[in-house]
Motif scaffolding. Structure first.
Motif, PDB file in Angstrom:
ATOM      1  N   ASN A  94       1.215 -11.332 -12.651  1.00  0.00           N
ATOM      2  CA  ASN A  94       1.076  -9.881 -12.572  1.00  0.00           C
ATOM      3  C   ASN A  94       1.390  -9.227 -13.912  1.00  0.00           C
ATOM      4  O   ASN A  94       0.700  -8.295 -14.346  1.00  0.00           O
TER       5      ASN A  94
ATOM      6  N   PHE B 117       0.526   0.584  -9.847  1.00  0.00           N
ATOM      7  CA  PHE B 117       0.010  -0.696  -9.354  1.00  0.00           C
ATOM      8  C   PHE B 117       0.754  -1.785 -10.127  1.00  0.00           C
ATOM      9  O   PHE B 117       0.384  -2.141 -11.235  1.00  0.00           O
TER      10      PHE B 117
ATOM     11  N   LYS C 279       1.428 -11.188  -2.125  1.00  0.00           N
ATOM     12  CA  LYS C 279       0.336 -10.234  -1.936  1.00  0.00           C
ATOM     13  C   LYS C 279      -0.984 -10.960  -1.705  1.00  0.00           C
ATOM     14  O   LYS C 279      -1.130 -12.142  -2.033  1.00  0.00           O
TER      15      LYS C 279
ATOM     16  N   LYS D 202       2.564   1.710  -3.430  1.00  0.00           N
ATOM     17  CA  LYS D 202       1.589   2.195  -4.410  1.00  0.00           C
ATOM     18  C   LYS D 202       1.320   3.681  -4.217  1.00  0.00           C
ATOM     19  O   LYS D 202       1.228   4.444  -5.187  1.00  0.00           O
TER      20      LYS D 202
ATOM     21  N   GLY E 276       0.813  -1.208   0.000  1.00  0.00           N
ATOM     22  CA  GLY E 276       0.000   0.000   0.000  1.00  0.00           C
ATOM     23  C   GLY E 276       0.850   1.264   0.000  1.00  0.00           C
ATOM     24  O   GLY E 276       0.551   2.230  -0.704  1.00  0.00           O
TER      25      GLY E 276
ATOM     26  N   TYR F 172      -5.416  -8.250  -4.605  1.00  0.00           N
ATOM     27  CA  TYR F 172      -4.601  -7.200  -5.235  1.00  0.00           C
ATOM     28  C   TYR F 172      -3.307  -7.761  -5.849  1.00  0.00           C
ATOM     29  O   TYR F 172      -2.225  -7.236  -5.680  1.00  0.00           O
ATOM     30  N   GLY F 173      -3.459  -8.850  -6.586  1.00  0.00           N
ATOM     31  CA  GLY F 173      -2.350  -9.351  -7.393  1.00  0.00           C
ATOM     32  C   GLY F 173      -1.618 -10.556  -6.864  1.00  0.00           C
ATOM     33  O   GLY F 173      -0.623 -10.971  -7.458  1.00  0.00           O
TER      34      GLY F 173
END
Length: 446
Positions: free
Chosen positions: A385, A189, A196, A183, A180, A200-201
Motif C-alpha cells: 500500500n 484512501f 482488504k 474512507k 468504506g 482496493y489495496g
C-alpha cells in the motif's frame, strides 16, 4: 522465574485486571519463561520493561448503536486496545463474537506484541472488536453495524498509527464495510486496514496466509523429527479461514486432513476432507459443518466439537478459539500417537495441555510463532500500500515462507541460547520479548 520478581509482576497484573482470566493466563505464560533473560540482562528488570509491557499504552471502549432490519435499535460495545508501539504502529485484528470482552481483547493484544515482533516487520501490538455476532445477520445489518463501529474507531487509527485487520467474525465482507466508512469519514484512501479486497489495496495470499504459515512452521517441526507430511493423518479444529487454508496446504504437501469442526460439532472423513465442499459450505453458504454429510454421506458427524481431539492422528492443529484443547484432550492425543501440535488459533491450548505435550516429547508450536503468518502478510500488504504496488501471489507466498522459517529459527535459537533447547514456547517468548525490550530501552522512559 525468580519468584519474588514474577510474583510481583503477576500480583500487579491480577489486581489491575480482575475477572480477566485469559489475559492473566497469557501474561503468566510469558513471565514464567523470562527468568534467564532477566538474570542475563538485569537492566531490563531494573528499568521495569516487563512491567511497562503488561500495561497497555491505551484502552478504548465505546458504544456501537445500529439499526436491525426490523428498524429496532441495537447497542453493542466496541473495543480497541493499543498495547505497544515500540516497534511500529499498533497492528492486530478486530474480533466480532458474543464472547468478546475487555479481557479477551487484552489477552489477544498482549500475544500480538510478541507475535508481531517475531515477524521482524516494523509493527507493534494491538487488538480490538465487539460483542456483536455477525452470524444470522443480513448483509445490511452487518454493514450498519460496521459503519457505526468505524464511526468511532476511525479517530483512533491510521496507516502510521494503528492498522486493524480481521479476526473471528471479520472477513472480506466486514473489512470492506469498515474500509468504506473510514474512507468516507476521512476522505483518504490509505492502507489503514489489512485483509482488504484485491480491487482496493488488498494483497494476494493474505487470505491463505495464516493457514499456510501455520503449515510452513509445522513443516520445520516435522523436519526436526526427521519426517514430513507425506502419509500423515491430520486433525484440524475449526472450519474458518485458518483451518481451511491449513487444510489446503497440508493436502498439497501429502498429508491427509481427516477432521474439521465448528462450534456445534465435528466431521470425520477417513478418506480425506473434500475441501471444495467445505469452502462452499463455509465461505459461500455460511452454513454449518454438519452439512458436509450431504456431500460425503460416508463421513461421520458428531455433536460437540470437543470430541475432535479423540480422533487418532499424527498431527493436530487447533485453529478454532482460545483454551479449546485442555489437559485431558492432550493426554488422549498423546495416547493415540500424535507427534506434533501447532496452534493456528490464539492460545487454543490450556497450560495443562501445553505441559502434557512438552513432557511427552510431542513437538509443540505456540500460537505467537506458529500462526504469525497472517499478520506477517498484513505487514506485507501495508508495504505494498505504501509503495502503491501489488506483488504476485508467488512473491508474497515466498516472502511468507521465508518469514515463517525465520520465526522458527528465532524460537529454536533463543531457546538454545538461554538453556531451554527444543522448547519453542520459551524460545518464542524470549525472542519476541527481547526485540520489544531493546526498542523500549532505546526509546527511553515511554
Amino acid at each position: 522465574m525468580n519468584s519474588t520478581y514474577a510474583d510481583s509482576v503477576m500480583s500487579t497484573v491480577t489486581s489491575r485486571n480482575p475477572a480477566e482470566p485469559e489475559y492473566i493466563q497469557a501474561v503468566r505464560e510469558v513471565v514464567e519463561t523470562l527468568d534467564p533473560v532477566i538474570k542475563k540482562r538485569p537492566e531490563i528488570g531494573r528499568l521495569k520493561i516487563l512491567e511497562r509491557i503488561v500495561e497497555p499504552e491505551r484502552q478504548i471502549i465505546f458504544r456501537v448503536p445500529w439499526l436491525d432490519d426490523k428498524g429496532e435499535v441495537q447497542v453493542n460495545r466496541g473495543y480497541r486496545v493499543e498495547f505497544n508501539s515500540a516497534l511500529g504502529p499498533y497492528k492486530g485484528g478486530l474480533r466480532l463474537h458474543p464472547s468478546v470482552n475487555l479481557g479477551i481483547i487484552k489477552f489477544l493484544g498482549f500475544e500480538q506484541i510478541f507475535k508481531n515482533a517475531l515477524t521482524t516487520t516494523p509493527i507493534g501490538g494491538g487488538k480490538g472488536g465487539s460483542d456483536f455476532d455477525p452470524k444470522g445477520k443480513s448483509d445490511m445489518e452487518v454493514m450498519r453495524f460496521c459503519q457505526s463501529f468505524m464511526s468511532e474507531l476511525f479517530r483512533h487509527i491510521g496507516p502510521d498509527t494503528d492498522v486493524p485487520a480481521g479476526d473471528i467474525g471479520v472477513g472480506a465482507r466486514e473489512i470492506g464495510f469498515l474500509f468504506g466508512q473510514y474512507k468516507k469519514l476521512t476522505n483518504t484512501f490509505t492502507g489503514v486496514l489489512t485483509g482488504k479486497g484485491l480491487l482496493y489495496g488488498g494483497s494476494l495470499a493474505r487470505t491463505e496466509a495464516t493457514g499456510y504459515g501455520l503449515v510452513y512452521f509445522t513443516t520445520r517441526m516435522l523436519r526436526d523429527r526427521n519426517t514430513d507430511w507425506k502419509g500423515k493423518k491430520v486433525v484440524i479444529s475449526g472450519s474458518g479461514n485458518v483451518a481451511i487454508y491449513a487444510t489446503e496446504k497440508v493436502q498439497s504437501l501429502g498429508g491427509t486432513v481427516i477432521a474439521l469442526s465448528d462450534s456445534n460439532g465435528y466431521i470425520l472423513d477417513e478418506e480425506g476432507i473434500d475441501l471444495a465442499a467445505v469452502k462452499r459450505i463455509k465461505e459461500v453458504e455460511r452454513g454449518r459443518i454438519k452439512e458436509y454429510l450431504g456431500v460425503r454421506p460416508k463421513a461421520v458427524y458428531s455433536d460437540g466439537w470437543e470430541g475432535i481431539w479423540t480422533v487418532p492422528c499424527d498431527v493436530a492443529l487447533p485453529c478454532a478459539t482460545q483454551n479449546e484443547l485442555d489437559g485431558a484432550s492432550a493426554e488422549i492425543l498423546v495416547k493415540n500417537g500424535c507427534i506434533a501440535v501447532a496452534e493456528g488459533a490464539n492460545m487454543p491450548s490450556t497450560p495443562e495441555a501445553v505441559e502434557c505435550f512438552k513432557s511427552s516429547g510431542v513437538s509443540f508450536g505456540p500460537a505467537k510463532a506458529a500462526n504469525a503468518g497472517g499478520v506477517a502478510t498484513s505487514a506485507l500488504e501495508m508495504a505494498q500500500n505504501s509503495m502503491r504496488l501489488s506483488w504476485t501471489f508467488q512473491e508474497v507466498d515466498a516472502r511468507l515462507h521465508g518469514i515463517m522459517d525465520g520465526i522458527y529459527d528465532q524460537c529454536r535459537n533463543a531457546a538454545a541460547q538461554y538453556g531451554m533447547d527444543g522448547d519453542l514456547v520459551a524460545g518464542a517468548n524470549i525472542a519476541g520479548f527481547l526485540r520489544v525490550a531493546e526498542a523500549m530501552l532505546a526509546q527511553g522512559l515511554i
